[in-house]
Scaffold this active site. Structure first.
Site, PDB file in Angstrom:
ATOM      1  N   TYR A   8     -14.735  -0.965   9.156  1.00 45.38           N
ATOM      2  CA  TYR A   8     -14.459   0.294   8.449  1.00 45.38           C
ATOM      3  C   TYR A   8     -13.480   0.020   7.319  1.00 45.38           C
ATOM      4  O   TYR A   8     -12.283  -0.173   7.526  1.00 45.38           O
ATOM      5  CB  TYR A   8     -13.904   1.360   9.397  1.00 45.38           C
ATOM      6  CG  TYR A   8     -14.844   1.753  10.522  1.00 45.38           C
ATOM      7  CD1 TYR A   8     -16.203   1.460  10.461  1.00 45.38           C
ATOM      8  CD2 TYR A   8     -14.379   2.423  11.645  1.00 45.38           C
ATOM      9  CE1 TYR A   8     -17.067   1.819  11.489  1.00 45.38           C
ATOM     10  CE2 TYR A   8     -15.238   2.799  12.676  1.00 45.38           C
ATOM     11  CZ  TYR A   8     -16.579   2.485  12.591  1.00 45.38           C
ATOM     12  OH  TYR A   8     -17.428   2.842  13.606  1.00 45.38           O
ATOM     13  N   HIS A  54     -19.950  -4.489  17.964  1.00 44.41           N
ATOM     14  CA  HIS A  54     -20.430  -3.356  17.164  1.00 44.41           C
ATOM     15  C   HIS A  54     -21.949  -3.225  17.191  1.00 44.41           C
ATOM     16  O   HIS A  54     -22.498  -2.134  17.294  1.00 44.41           O
ATOM     17  CB  HIS A  54     -19.934  -3.539  15.719  1.00 44.41           C
ATOM     18  CG  HIS A  54     -19.686  -2.261  14.997  1.00 44.41           C
ATOM     19  ND1 HIS A  54     -18.668  -2.095  14.099  1.00 44.41           N
ATOM     20  CD2 HIS A  54     -20.312  -1.067  15.035  1.00 44.41           C
ATOM     21  CE1 HIS A  54     -18.699  -0.861  13.611  1.00 44.41           C
ATOM     22  NE2 HIS A  54     -19.695  -0.221  14.163  1.00 44.41           N
ATOM     23  N   SER A  65     -20.891  10.027  16.308  1.00 48.80           N
ATOM     24  CA  SER A  65     -21.575  11.058  15.513  1.00 48.80           C
ATOM     25  C   SER A  65     -21.988  12.261  16.377  1.00 48.80           C
ATOM     26  O   SER A  65     -23.133  12.727  16.301  1.00 48.80           O
ATOM     27  CB  SER A  65     -22.797  10.469  14.788  1.00 48.80           C
ATOM     28  OG  SER A  65     -22.434   9.385  13.962  1.00 48.80           O
ATOM     29  N   PRO A  66     -21.072  12.795  17.177  1.00 47.90           N
ATOM     30  CA  PRO A  66     -21.434  13.906  18.069  1.00 47.90           C
ATOM     31  C   PRO A  66     -21.714  15.206  17.315  1.00 47.90           C
ATOM     32  O   PRO A  66     -22.314  16.118  17.876  1.00 47.90           O
ATOM     33  CB  PRO A  66     -20.187  14.057  18.967  1.00 47.90           C
ATOM     34  CG  PRO A  66     -19.059  13.566  18.116  1.00 47.90           C
ATOM     35  CD  PRO A  66     -19.635  12.450  17.296  1.00 47.90           C
ATOM     36  N   LEU A  67     -21.273  15.239  16.037  1.00 45.79           N
ATOM     37  CA  LEU A  67     -21.558  16.415  15.211  1.00 45.79           C
ATOM     38  C   LEU A  67     -22.772  16.153  14.322  1.00 45.79           C
ATOM     39  O   LEU A  67     -22.997  16.876  13.338  1.00 45.79           O
ATOM     40  CB  LEU A  67     -20.336  16.753  14.338  1.00 45.79           C
ATOM     41  CG  LEU A  67     -19.059  17.104  15.117  1.00 45.79           C
ATOM     42  CD1 LEU A  67     -17.856  17.168  14.178  1.00 45.79           C
ATOM     43  CD2 LEU A  67     -19.231  18.428  15.847  1.00 45.79           C
ATOM     44  N   GLY A  68     -23.538  15.142  14.654  1.00 42.05           N
ATOM     45  CA  GLY A  68     -24.708  14.819  13.839  1.00 42.05           C
ATOM     46  C   GLY A  68     -24.302  14.497  12.413  1.00 42.05           C
ATOM     47  O   GLY A  68     -24.926  14.942  11.455  1.00 42.05           O
ATOM     48  N   GLY A 128     -22.022  15.614  10.778  1.00 40.70           N
ATOM     49  CA  GLY A 128     -21.645  16.847  10.075  1.00 40.70           C
ATOM     50  C   GLY A 128     -22.731  17.908  10.082  1.00 40.70           C
ATOM     51  O   GLY A 128     -22.462  19.088   9.931  1.00 40.70           O
TER      52      GLY A 128
HETATM   53  N1  LIG Z   1     -20.469   2.460  16.838  1.00 35.65           N
HETATM   54  C1  LIG Z   1     -21.069   2.821  15.741  1.00 35.65           C
HETATM   55  O1  LIG Z   1     -21.974   2.171  15.275  1.00 35.65           O
HETATM   56  C2  LIG Z   1     -20.635   4.087  15.046  1.00 35.65           C
HETATM   57  C3  LIG Z   1     -21.467   4.709  14.074  1.00 35.65           C
HETATM   58  C4  LIG Z   1     -21.025   5.862  13.460  1.00 35.65           C
HETATM   59  C5  LIG Z   1     -19.794   6.406  13.783  1.00 35.65           C
HETATM   60  N2  LIG Z   1     -19.008   5.788  14.707  1.00 35.65           N
HETATM   61  C6  LIG Z   1     -17.702   6.344  15.103  1.00 35.65           C
HETATM   62  O2  LIG Z   1     -17.889   7.718  15.475  1.00 35.65           O
HETATM   63  C7  LIG Z   1     -17.023   8.531  14.716  1.00 35.65           C
HETATM   64  C8  LIG Z   1     -17.653   9.896  14.471  1.00 35.65           C
HETATM   65  O3  LIG Z   1     -18.936   9.788  13.899  1.00 35.65           O
HETATM   66  P1  LIG Z   1     -19.299  10.271  12.444  1.00 35.65           P
HETATM   67  O4  LIG Z   1     -18.071  10.375  11.636  1.00 35.65           O
HETATM   68  O5  LIG Z   1     -20.400   9.408  11.964  1.00 35.65           O
HETATM   69  O6  LIG Z   1     -19.972  11.686  12.652  1.00 35.65           O
HETATM   70  P2  LIG Z   1     -19.532  13.107  13.223  1.00 35.65           P
HETATM   71  O7  LIG Z   1     -18.242  13.039  13.916  1.00 35.65           O
HETATM   72  O8  LIG Z   1     -20.723  13.615  13.918  1.00 35.65           O
HETATM   73  O9  LIG Z   1     -19.407  13.951  11.856  1.00 35.65           O
HETATM   74  C9  LIG Z   1     -18.434  13.689  10.911  1.00 35.65           C
HETATM   75  C10 LIG Z   1     -18.712  14.578   9.710  1.00 35.65           C
HETATM   76  O10 LIG Z   1     -18.628  15.946  10.114  1.00 35.65           O
HETATM   77  C11 LIG Z   1     -17.724  16.659   9.281  1.00 35.65           C
HETATM   78  N3  LIG Z   1     -17.004  17.567  10.183  1.00 35.65           N
HETATM   79  C12 LIG Z   1     -16.193  17.234  11.219  1.00 35.65           C
HETATM   80  N4  LIG Z   1     -15.742  18.331  11.871  1.00 35.65           N
HETATM   81  C13 LIG Z   1     -16.290  19.384  11.209  1.00 35.65           C
HETATM   82  C14 LIG Z   1     -16.205  20.785  11.409  1.00 35.65           C
HETATM   83  N5  LIG Z   1     -15.498  21.318  12.395  1.00 35.65           N
HETATM   84  N6  LIG Z   1     -16.894  21.594  10.557  1.00 35.65           N
HETATM   85  C15 LIG Z   1     -17.627  21.080   9.545  1.00 35.65           C
HETATM   86  N7  LIG Z   1     -17.757  19.755   9.315  1.00 35.65           N
HETATM   87  C16 LIG Z   1     -17.081  18.917  10.147  1.00 35.65           C
HETATM   88  C17 LIG Z   1     -16.857  15.620   8.639  1.00 35.65           C
HETATM   89  O11 LIG Z   1     -16.499  16.006   7.345  1.00 35.65           O
HETATM   90  P3  LIG Z   1     -14.964  16.274   6.913  1.00 35.65           P
HETATM   91  O12 LIG Z   1     -14.278  14.977   6.941  1.00 35.65           O
HETATM   92  O13 LIG Z   1     -15.135  16.847   5.550  1.00 35.65           O
HETATM   93  O14 LIG Z   1     -14.438  17.268   7.919  1.00 35.65           O
HETATM   94  C18 LIG Z   1     -17.762  14.385   8.585  1.00 35.65           C
HETATM   95  O15 LIG Z   1     -18.510  14.387   7.397  1.00 35.65           O
HETATM   96  C19 LIG Z   1     -16.756   7.721  13.451  1.00 35.65           C
HETATM   97  O16 LIG Z   1     -15.557   8.131  12.829  1.00 35.65           O
HETATM   98  C20 LIG Z   1     -16.676   6.325  13.980  1.00 35.65           C
HETATM   99  O17 LIG Z   1     -15.382   6.082  14.506  1.00 35.65           O
HETATM  100  C21 LIG Z   1     -19.419   4.639  15.342  1.00 35.65           C
END
Ligand SMILES: NC(=O)c1ccc[n+]([C@@H]2O[C@H](COP(=O)([O-])OP(=O)(O)OC[C@H]3O[C@@H](n4cnc5c(N)ncnc54)[C@H](OP(=O)(O)O)[C@@H]3O)[C@@H](O)[C@H]2O)c1
Length: 343
Positions: free
Chosen positions: A57, A123, A202-205, A207
Site C-alpha cells: 500500500y 497477500h 472491501s465489506p462495503l463493496g 464503496g
Molecule cells: N487483501 C487484499 O487483497 C485486500 C484488497 C482490498 C482491500 N483490502 C483491505 O480492506 C480494506 C477495506 O477495503 P476497501 O477499502 O477496498 O473497500 P471498502 O471498505 O468496501 O470501501 C471503501 C470505500 O468506501 C467509501 N466509504 C467508506 N465508508 C463509507 C460510508 N459510510 N459512506 C459512503 N462511503 C463510504 C470510502 O470512501 P471515503 O474514503 O471517501 O469514505 C472508500 O472509497 C482496505 O483498506 C485494505 O486494508 C485488502
C-alpha cells in the site's frame, strides 16, 4: 466496542477493524498525512484496535503512516500487514520466496516502528513457491518473536489446508460482502472446520454498497475502480437495484446502507471481522456504529432473499489482474501493466 477472537488462538480484535489502504493508495491521491493520522487515532478512540495495512500500500507509505499514528498506543492495538509482491509492487506480480518474506518482515517492522507484527499475511498465493515453504518462513519469524500470527489472503481451500499443517493459520483475509458471497461455498466451511478467522476486505463493496456511488460518479484518474468491470458506468447503472434494496432495508432499521452492509457481515459468524476503509471521520463514526446493530434471523433472511433475486453485473477484478483473484495452486501468474492496481 465489542471484541472477538480471530481464529482458535488468535488475537482479540474489535468487531470492526480499520482498512487503511485507501488512506495512501488505490482510491485516488493519498489523504493528507495530518488528517490520516487523525482518522487512525480517532478510530482508536472509538474502540477500533485492529488495523490493516500492507507493504504494497503506497507501496511502503501506508505502513509508515500506521507506524507513526499508532506509536502512542502500540501495545493496545493489533497490526496486520502483508508480504508477497515483487519488490512490494503488486503490479509486478507475486513473490513469496522465503528470503524475500524474511526481508519484508524486517522492513515492515522498521516502517511500523515496532518489534513484532501481530498478523503477517501472504497477500496473494505465489504459484511458484510451495505454500509449505511460505508457512515455514513465517514459522521461523514466529519462533524469533518477530511475528505473532500467520495469515493468508484470497487463498484457495487446498492452500489453506496445506499451510495450516505447517504453521497454524490464524486468519484468512478475503473479499466478502453482500455483493461477493463466493467464500460461503467452500472457504467459510473450511475456516470453521480449522478454527481460522475470516477478515472481510472491501465489506462495503469498495464503496458501492453505501449508496454514495452511482452511474454519474467520476473517479479520480488514479482510482483503481476505473478499471474494475463492476464499476464500469453501465454496470454501476445495472447494479443500482442492489443499492435500492440495501437503502430500503436501512430505512426500515433506522440505519444507513453502510451500516447494514457491515452488520450483515458481522452477523454471519462471530469470527468474521470486516475491515472497512474510509478517509473521512464522519463515515468512520457511521461505520463503527454498525458494531452495535443487531440483525435478527428474520432480518438476515429478508436481506438474503432480496439479494438472491439480484444478479450482480461485472467482475470484481479486471482480466489484466487475474493474479489478484482467488489463486489456486498451479494457476498462472499474469503480467500486468496497470499501475492503478488495488489489493
Ligand atoms: N487483501 C487484499 O487483497 C485486500 C484488497 C482490498 C482491500 N483490502 C483491505 O480492506 C480494506 C477495506 O477495503 P476497501 O477499502 O477496498 O473497500 P471498502 O471498505 O468496501 O470501501 C471503501 C470505500 O468506501 C467509501 N466509504 C467508506 N465508508 C463509507 C460510508 N459510510 N459512506 C459512503 N462511503 C463510504 C470510502 O470512501 P471515503 O474514503 O471517501 O469514505 C472508500 O472509497 C482496505 O483498506 C485494505 O486494508 C485488502
Amino acid at each position: 466496542m465489542r471484541k472477538t477472537i480471530l481464529g482458535n488462538n488468535g488475537p482479540e480484535v474489535s468487531a470492526i477493524g480499520l482498512g487503511c489502504m485507501g488512506l495512501s493508495f488505490g482510491y485516488g491521491p493519498a489523504a493528507d498525512k495530518k488528517n490520516a493520522i487523525e482518522l487512525i487515532r480517532g478510530s482508536y478512540e472509538m474502540g477500533v484496535n485492529f488495523f490493516d495495512t500492507a507493504e504494497a500500500y503506497g507501496p511502503f507509505t501506508n505502513e509508515e503512516l500506521l507506524g507513526e499514528a499508532l506509536a502512542p498506543f502500540r501495545d493496545n492495538v493489533v497490526i496486520a500487514t502483508k508480504f508477497g509482491f515483487q519488490d512490494g509492487v503488486a503490479s509486478k506480480g507475486v513473490d513469496s520466496r522465503p528470503e524475500r518474506i524474511k526481508r519484508v518482515a524486517e522492513e515492515s517492522l522498521r516502517r511500523l516502528r515496532t518489534d513484532r507484527i501481530d498478523l503477517f499475511y501472504q497477500h496473494r498465493v505465489d504459484p511458484k513457491i510451495p505454500i509449505e515453504e511460505v508457512a515455514g518462513a513465517v514459522k521461523d519469524l514466529i519462533a524469533q518473536g518477530k511475528v505473532k500470527h500467520f495469515g493468508l489472503s484470497e487463498a484457495g481451500a487446498q492452500t489453506i489446508r496445506r499451510a495450516h499443517k505447517v504453521q497454524p493459520v490464524t486468519a484468512l483475509q478475503s473479499e466478502y460482502s453482500l455483493w461477493w458471497r463466493e467464500p460461503e461455498k467452500e472457504i467459510i466451511p473450511i475456516l470453521e472446520e480449522l478454527g481460522i478467522g475470516l477478515v472481510a476486505f472491501s465489506p462495503l463493496g469498495k464503496g458501492f454498497l453505501t449508496g454514495a456511488i452511482d452511474a454519474d460518479t467520476q473517479f479520480d484518474k488514479s482510482d483503481f475502480r476505473n478499471i474494475v468491470p463492476r464499476f464500469q458506468k453501465e454496470n454501476r447503472e445495472a447494479n443500482k437495484t442492489l443499492i435500492d434494496t440495501v437503502r430500503a432495508f436501512a430505512e426500515k432499521k433506522n440505519a444507513t446502507p453502510a451500516q447494514i452492509a457491515l452488520a450483515w457481515v458481522i452477523a454471519q459468524k462471530p469470527w468474521i471481522v470486516p475491515i472497512p476503509g474510509t478517509t473521512k471521520l464522519h463515515r468512520l463514526k457511521e461505520n463503527v456504529g454498525a458494531a452495535e446493530m443487531e440483525l435478527s434471523t428474520a432480518d438476515l433472511n429478508e436481506i438474503n432473499d432480496a439479494f438472491d433475486r439480484i444478479e450482480v453485473i461485472g467482475d470484481r477484478y479486471p482480466e489484466a489482474l487475474s493474479h489478484m483473484r482467488l489463486v489456486f495452486p498451479n494457476s498462472p501468474i499474469s503480467t500486468v501493466s496497470s499501475k492503478n492496481i488495488q489489493h
